[in-house]
Design a protein around this motif. Structure first.
Motif, PDB file in Angstrom:
ATOM      1  N   ASN A 355      -9.379  -9.419   7.893  1.00  0.00           N
ATOM      2  CA  ASN A 355     -10.061  -9.973   6.720  1.00  0.00           C
ATOM      3  C   ASN A 355     -10.214  -8.964   5.580  1.00  0.00           C
ATOM      4  O   ASN A 355     -10.641  -9.328   4.492  1.00  0.00           O
ATOM      5  CB  ASN A 355     -11.451 -10.487   7.120  1.00  0.00           C
ATOM      6  N   SER A 356      -9.863  -7.700   5.849  1.00  0.00           N
ATOM      7  CA  SER A 356     -10.016  -6.674   4.815  1.00  0.00           C
ATOM      8  C   SER A 356      -8.830  -6.619   3.857  1.00  0.00           C
ATOM      9  O   SER A 356      -8.904  -5.955   2.835  1.00  0.00           O
ATOM     10  CB  SER A 356     -10.205  -5.298   5.462  1.00  0.00           C
ATOM     11  N   PHE A 357      -7.736  -7.303   4.185  1.00  0.00           N
ATOM     12  CA  PHE A 357      -6.599  -7.320   3.277  1.00  0.00           C
ATOM     13  C   PHE A 357      -6.085  -8.749   3.135  1.00  0.00           C
ATOM     14  O   PHE A 357      -6.314  -9.616   3.996  1.00  0.00           O
ATOM     15  CB  PHE A 357      -5.493  -6.369   3.748  1.00  0.00           C
ATOM     16  N   LYS A 358      -5.377  -8.990   2.045  1.00  0.00           N
ATOM     17  CA  LYS A 358      -4.958 -10.336   1.689  1.00  0.00           C
ATOM     18  C   LYS A 358      -3.642 -10.737   2.331  1.00  0.00           C
ATOM     19  O   LYS A 358      -3.491 -11.851   2.852  1.00  0.00           O
ATOM     20  CB  LYS A 358      -4.850 -10.425   0.164  1.00  0.00           C
ATOM     21  N   GLU A 359      -2.660  -9.829   2.303  1.00  0.00           N
ATOM     22  CA  GLU A 359      -1.316 -10.172   2.745  1.00  0.00           C
ATOM     23  C   GLU A 359      -0.528  -8.910   3.039  1.00  0.00           C
ATOM     24  O   GLU A 359      -0.976  -7.791   2.777  1.00  0.00           O
ATOM     25  CB  GLU A 359      -0.588 -10.979   1.657  1.00  0.00           C
ATOM     26  N   TYR A 360       0.661  -9.115   3.607  1.00  0.00           N
ATOM     27  CA  TYR A 360       1.636  -8.046   3.784  1.00  0.00           C
ATOM     28  C   TYR A 360       2.701  -8.142   2.689  1.00  0.00           C
ATOM     29  O   TYR A 360       2.965  -9.230   2.157  1.00  0.00           O
ATOM     30  CB  TYR A 360       2.339  -8.144   5.138  1.00  0.00           C
ATOM     31  N   VAL A 361       3.304  -7.010   2.392  1.00  0.00           N
ATOM     32  CA  VAL A 361       4.500  -6.978   1.552  1.00  0.00           C
ATOM     33  C   VAL A 361       5.582  -6.226   2.325  1.00  0.00           C
ATOM     34  O   VAL A 361       5.376  -5.085   2.757  1.00  0.00           O
ATOM     35  CB  VAL A 361       4.243  -6.301   0.198  1.00  0.00           C
ATOM     36  N   VAL A 362       6.711  -6.882   2.512  1.00  0.00           N
ATOM     37  CA  VAL A 362       7.862  -6.281   3.177  1.00  0.00           C
ATOM     38  C   VAL A 362       8.947  -6.078   2.126  1.00  0.00           C
ATOM     39  O   VAL A 362       9.241  -6.997   1.353  1.00  0.00           O
ATOM     40  CB  VAL A 362       8.380  -7.172   4.328  1.00  0.00           C
ATOM     41  N   GLN A 363       9.523  -4.890   2.098  1.00  0.00           N
ATOM     42  CA  GLN A 363      10.545  -4.596   1.098  1.00  0.00           C
ATOM     43  C   GLN A 363      11.709  -3.854   1.746  1.00  0.00           C
ATOM     44  O   GLN A 363      11.570  -3.251   2.809  1.00  0.00           O
ATOM     45  CB  GLN A 363       9.975  -3.735  -0.031  1.00  0.00           C
ATOM     46  N   TYR A 364      12.861  -3.911   1.071  1.00  0.00           N
ATOM     47  CA  TYR A 364      13.982  -3.060   1.450  1.00  0.00           C
ATOM     48  C   TYR A 364      14.580  -2.458   0.192  1.00  0.00           C
ATOM     49  O   TYR A 364      14.549  -3.048  -0.884  1.00  0.00           O
ATOM     50  CB  TYR A 364      15.046  -3.829   2.253  1.00  0.00           C
ATOM     51  N   MET A 378       9.139  -9.215  -0.270  1.00  0.00           N
ATOM     52  CA  MET A 378       8.651 -10.528   0.141  1.00  0.00           C
ATOM     53  C   MET A 378       7.187 -10.404   0.552  1.00  0.00           C
ATOM     54  O   MET A 378       6.797  -9.449   1.231  1.00  0.00           O
ATOM     55  CB  MET A 378       9.488 -11.061   1.312  1.00  0.00           C
ATOM     56  N   ARG A 379       6.380 -11.381   0.139  1.00  0.00           N
ATOM     57  CA  ARG A 379       4.964 -11.408   0.520  1.00  0.00           C
ATOM     58  C   ARG A 379       4.788 -12.316   1.732  1.00  0.00           C
ATOM     59  O   ARG A 379       5.332 -13.425   1.771  1.00  0.00           O
ATOM     60  CB  ARG A 379       4.109 -11.884  -0.644  1.00  0.00           C
ATOM     61  N   VAL A 380       4.012 -11.831   2.704  1.00  0.00           N
ATOM     62  CA  VAL A 380       3.806 -12.545   3.961  1.00  0.00           C
ATOM     63  C   VAL A 380       2.314 -12.660   4.208  1.00  0.00           C
ATOM     64  O   VAL A 380       1.565 -11.689   4.021  1.00  0.00           O
ATOM     65  CB  VAL A 380       4.496 -11.822   5.136  1.00  0.00           C
ATOM     66  N   ASN A 381       1.868 -13.836   4.634  1.00  0.00           N
ATOM     67  CA  ASN A 381       0.460 -14.053   4.937  1.00  0.00           C
ATOM     68  C   ASN A 381       0.005 -13.100   6.030  1.00  0.00           C
ATOM     69  O   ASN A 381       0.770 -12.754   6.944  1.00  0.00           O
ATOM     70  CB  ASN A 381       0.252 -15.511   5.367  1.00  0.00           C
TER      71      ASN A 381
END
Length: 695
Positions: A355-364, A378-381
Motif C-alpha cells: 500500500n506504500s506504492f502505487k505501481e511498478y514500472v518495467v523498462q528495457y 510499461m506500468r504494472v499494477n
C-alpha cells in the motif's frame, strides 16, 4: 480365410474405380450473378464461379453446364479456370435456370450440385459512390446505380472504423442514401467507412471504396505517461525525459505540441514549448513516443502537458531522484527472444508494503543507444508481477531490463536490473589483458570485460591457463565490476611464462588472448647477489685506491731523485725515507717509529748513473770522451764497486769530521784546486771526472 474369385474381382474394381464421390464433394456448386458494370463476360451476361480443392500436380479441365425449362442442355468449356460465362442469348430474363459444373482429369471425373435461380433475381449493381461528407455532425451520403438500370433501390449497408481499429462496425440502414453517425463518435478522430446497396430484386453490390473523414476536435483528456531514460546502467546521473503519445481517444484531435516545465534543484522554473511541426531538434518523436533532447542533470522534477487547437491536458508530474547504486533488492526473471521479452518477479516479497506504492514500472534499454532511443517502459499494477513486451529485438545485442516502484506522489525507487540478450553468441577477445604485478612465485593478472555491445552474449566466466600446463582456472564474471583481477600462484622464480585467457558465454568460449612475462628471482638470492656485487665493488675501489697511491708515491720519489742515470745519492737508501715509506704503507707506524732520523748514516744512499754531465762541454775536454757501453753484468759490478768506494769515502769523512782531523791524502788534486768554484757539497757528494768517464 481365402476370398472367392468374385470377391477379388469386386475389390479390384473398387480400387481402380475413379474417386468420383470424393471429387464431387470437393467441387463446390457455382455462384452466378448478372453484373451491372464492365466485366470479363460483358454487360447482362451471367457470370459464374466455383471452387475445387484438387491436386495442383494433376491438370483438371472444367466445363460450365446449364439447362432451361423444356430445353436442351447447354455448356461451355472453361479449361483450367474456375469461372465461366453464360451468354445473354442462351437464357431468358426472369426465367428459371439450372446450372452445374463438371471436372475431368486422368484420375476421373466429378460433377457439382445444381443451383437453380431466377435470372431476374441475380442482377448485381455496381458499388455506390460517396458524394458528400461533413464533420459536425459526422454524416455521409451516396448515389445508387439502380436508377441507371431502371430498377428500384433495395437496401444498403454501412460499415466504419477508426484508424486505430482493425475490425469494422456494420449497420443495415435500409433504403437510405445517407448516414449520420451517432453521438458516440470520438472527437478529432479519422473514420474510415464503406457502403454497399442492392437493387430490387437483385444481389448486394460490392463494398464501395474507403472514404476517410475526421470528426470535429475537442480538448485532449487524460494524463500523459511520462518517464525517464537514464541509459545503461539505469542509475546514470544524466537522463532525458520521455513520454508516450496520447491515444486517439484521448488526443481528440491533432496534437500541436507539448509544454514542458523543468524545476531545478535551486528552485528555478524553466518552461519549454516544443511543437510537433518542428524538425528534429529538441523534440524527437517516433510512432509511439517522444523525448526532449535536453539533459536533466540539475532538474529535480518535470511536468508535461499536450495541447491541440481546442485545449490541453492536465500536467503530468515526474520526480527525478538523485541516482545511486543499484539496490538489487530482489532478482527479476527475464525471458527473451527476438520477438518477445517477458519479465517476472516475486510479488510476495512486496506484500508488507504494497500500500506504500502505487505501481511498478518495467523498462528495457538497448545498450549502446543514445538517450531516448532503443527504450520502452510499461506500468504494472502493484498486485501483478508480470510484464511482456513485443517487438523485434536485435541479435547478439544486450538489453538492460529494470524494475522500479512508483509511489503515489510520483517518486520512483529502483528495485533491480539485469542484462539479457535476445540471442547469445561466442564472445570476442578479452580486451586489456595484462600483468599488473610480478613476484618470484606469483603474478597478478588484470583485464576488462569491455563494452557490452561487443560481448555478443552474457559472459558467465573467464578461463585462465598456462601454456604447457593442464590446469585451467575459472573466474566468475562480475557484471558490476569494470575490471577484474586474478592472482596466478605456484610459479617458479626467474622463469618465462605464457598465460592465456578467454571469455565464456552461454554459446561457448571465445578466442585466447596471450600475455608473456618472466618471474623475479627469490628475494634472499637477490639480496645475496646484491651483497656480492657490493663486495666486488668495494674490492675494486680498494685496488684502484692502492694503484693510485702507488702511482702517486712513484711520481713523488722520481721527482726527488736525479734522473738520466747520474751517479748521485739515491734517497731511497736513506733511513729517513725508509721511515716515511714505512709510514705510508702502515698508517699506524708513526705511533711506534720516530719520524725524524737523529743521526742518519749517509752511506745508505745509493749512487745512480745519469747520462748528462755535470760539467759544460768546453770546461773539461774529457767530458766528451766516449767509452764503449758496458754489459749489464759489468754495469752492476761497476755500480757495486762505486758504491763500496763511495761508502768508504763518505764514512771516513764523517768520522774525520767528527774527530776534527783532515786526511791530506784525500785532498783535492791540482785540477780541482784550479776550479775555484767547487763547493763543499760537491766535495762530499759530486763524483769526479774520473768517475764520470768510468761510467
Amino acid at each position: 480365410m481365402a476370398l472367392p474369385a468374385a470377391g477379388w474381382l469386386l475389390l479390384i474394381l473398387l480400387v481402380n474405380r475413379p474417386n468420383d464421390f470424393a471429387a464431387a464433394d470437393l467441387l463446390s456448386k457455382p455462384k452466378c450473378h448478372i453484373p451491372r458494370e464492365n466485366n470479363n463476360c460483358g454487360e447482362l451476361h451471367i457470370h459464374c464461379f466455383w471452387d475445387h480443392a484438387s491436386d495442383p500436380q494433376v491438370p483438371v479441365n472444367y466445363s460450365l453446364h446449364w439447362k432451361k425449362a423444356n430445353s436442351e442442355e447447354g455448356h461451355v468449356t472453361t479449361g483450367a479456370t474456375l469461372s465461366g460465362c453464360i451468354n445473354r442469348k442462351d437464357f431468358s430474363m426472369n426465367s428459371e435456370l439450372h446450372v452445374w459444373v463438371k471436372a475431368e482429369s486422368q484420375r476421373g471425373s466429378a460433377k457439382s450440385q445444381e443451383v437453380v435461380f431466377n435470372t431476374g433475381n441475380i442482377i448485381k449493381p455496381a458499388p455506390p459512390k460517396i458524394t458528400c461528407s461533413q464533420q459536425d455532425p459526422l454524416e455521409i451520403s451516396w448515389n445508387s446505380t439502380c436508377n441507371e438500370a431502371h430498377l428500384s433501390l433495395g437496401s444498403c449497408d454501412v460499415r466504419f472504423r477508426t484508424e486505430a481499429d482493425k475490425t469494422w462496425f456494420e449497420e443495415d440502414i435500409g433504403t437510405q442514401v445517407n448516414y449520420e453517425f451517432s453521438d458516440a463518435v470520438q472527437p478529432g478522430v479519422f473514420y474510415e467507412f464503406q457502403v454497399r446497396c442492392s437493387c430490387a430484386p437483385g444481389l448486394m453490390s460490392d463494398w464501395s471504396a474507403s472514404h476517410r473523414i475526421r470528426s470535429s476536435e475537442s480538448a485532449p483528456t487524460g494524463e500523459m505517461d511520462v518517464w525517464k531514460d537514464c541509459g545503461v546502467p539505469a542509475t546514470n546521473i544524466d537522463c532525458v525525459v520521455t513520454w508516450k503519445k496520447l491515444p486517439i481517444s484521448q488526443a481528440r484531435g491533432h496534437i500541436l505540441g507539448y509544454e514542458v516545465m523543468l524545476l531545478s534543484n535551486h528552485g528555478t522554473v524553466v518552461l519549454v514549448n516544443v511543437s510537433t511541426a518542428e524538425p528534429k531538434g529538441r523534440l524527437v518523436c517516433d510512432e509511439m513516443q517522444c523525448y526532449l533532447n535536453s539533459s536533466l542533470k540539475s532538474v529535480s522534477s518535470v511536468s508535461i502537458s499536450a495541447y491541440n487547437a481546442q485545449g490541453a491536458t492536465e500536467p503530468s508530474y515526474l520526480a527525478i531522484p538523485i541516482q545511486g547504486k543499484e539496490s538489487n533488492e530482489q532478482a527479476i526473471d527475464v525471458r527473451m527472444n527476438m520477438e518477445n521479452l517477458s519479465i517476472s518477479w516475486d510479488l510476495h516479497s512486496h506484500l508488507p508494503d504494497i500500500n506504500s506504492f502505487k505501481e511498478y514500472v518495467v523498462q528495457y534499454k538497448q545498450a549502446g543507444r543514445r538517450l531516448g532511443e532503443g527504450f520502452a517502459w510499461m506500468r504494472v499494477n502493484n498486485s501483478h508481477a508480470l510484464a511482456t513486451f513485443g517487438g523485434h529485438f536485435e541479435k547478439y545485442m544486450p538489453y538492460q531490463v529494470s524494475l522500479f516502484k512508483v509511489t503515489h506522489n510520483g517518486q520512483s525507487q529502483h528495485v533491480s536490473s539485469v542484462i539479457e540478450y535476445s540471442h547469445h553468441g561466442t564472445p570476442l577477445k578479452v580486451p586489456s589483458f595484462k600483468v599488473s604485478s610480478i613476484a618470484d612465485t606469483h603474478v597478478t593478472l588484470s583485464w576488462e570485460p569491455g563494452p557490452l555491445t561487443i560481448q555478443k552474449g552474457q559472459i558467465l566466466s573467464y578461463q585462465i591457463g598456462v601454456e604447457g600446463q593442464m590446469a585451467v582456472y575459472n573466474v566468475t564474471h562480475s557484471p558490476q565490476d569494470t575490471s577484474q583481477t586474478f592472482e596466478l600462484q605456484d610459479l617458479k622464480p626467474d622463469q618465462e611464462y605464457e598465460v592465456w585467457i578467454k571469455a565464456v558465454t552461454k554459446a561457448g568460449p571465445g578466442p585466447n588472448v596471450i600475455v608473456k612475462f618472466k618471474t623475479k628471482q627469490q628475494e634472499h638470492l637477490h639480496a645475496q647477489s646484491h651483497i656480492l656485487a657490493l663486495l666486488l665493488l668495494v674490492c675494486l675501489l680498494v685496488i684502484l685506491g692502492c694503484l693510485s697511491i702507488s702511482l702517486s708515491f712513484h711520481r713523488r720519489t722520481s721527482k726527488m731523485c736525479v734522473c738520466l742515470n747520474e751517479r748521485v745519492p739515491d734517497p731511497h737508501n736513506s733511513t729517513i725515507f725508509k721511515m716515511m715509506q714505512y709510514q705510508m704503507t702502515d698508517p699506524l707506524a708513526w705511533i711506534c717509529t720516530p719520524i725524524c732520523e737523529p743521526h742518519p748514516t749517509i752511506s745508505f744512499l745509493e749512487v745512480v748513473a745519469i747520462q748528462r754531465s755535470w760539467y759544460g762541454k768546453d770546461s773539461h775536454p774529457e767530458a766528451q770522451t766516449t767509452k764503449p757501453p758496458l754489459s749489464s753484468g759489468q754495469r752492476d759490478q761497476t755500480h757495486r764497486c762505486a758504491r763500496e768506494e763511495y761508502k768508504k769515502m763518505v764514512d771516513s769523512d764523517e768520522e774525520k769530521g767528527m774527530s776534527g782531523v783532515v786526511d791530506t791524502e784525500d785532498s783535492w788534486n791540482s785540477e780541482e784546486e784550479e776550479e775555484g768554484f767547487a763547493s763543499g757539497y760537491e766535495k762530499h757528494f759530486m763524483p769526479t771526472s774520473v768517475d764520470i768517464l768510468e761510467v
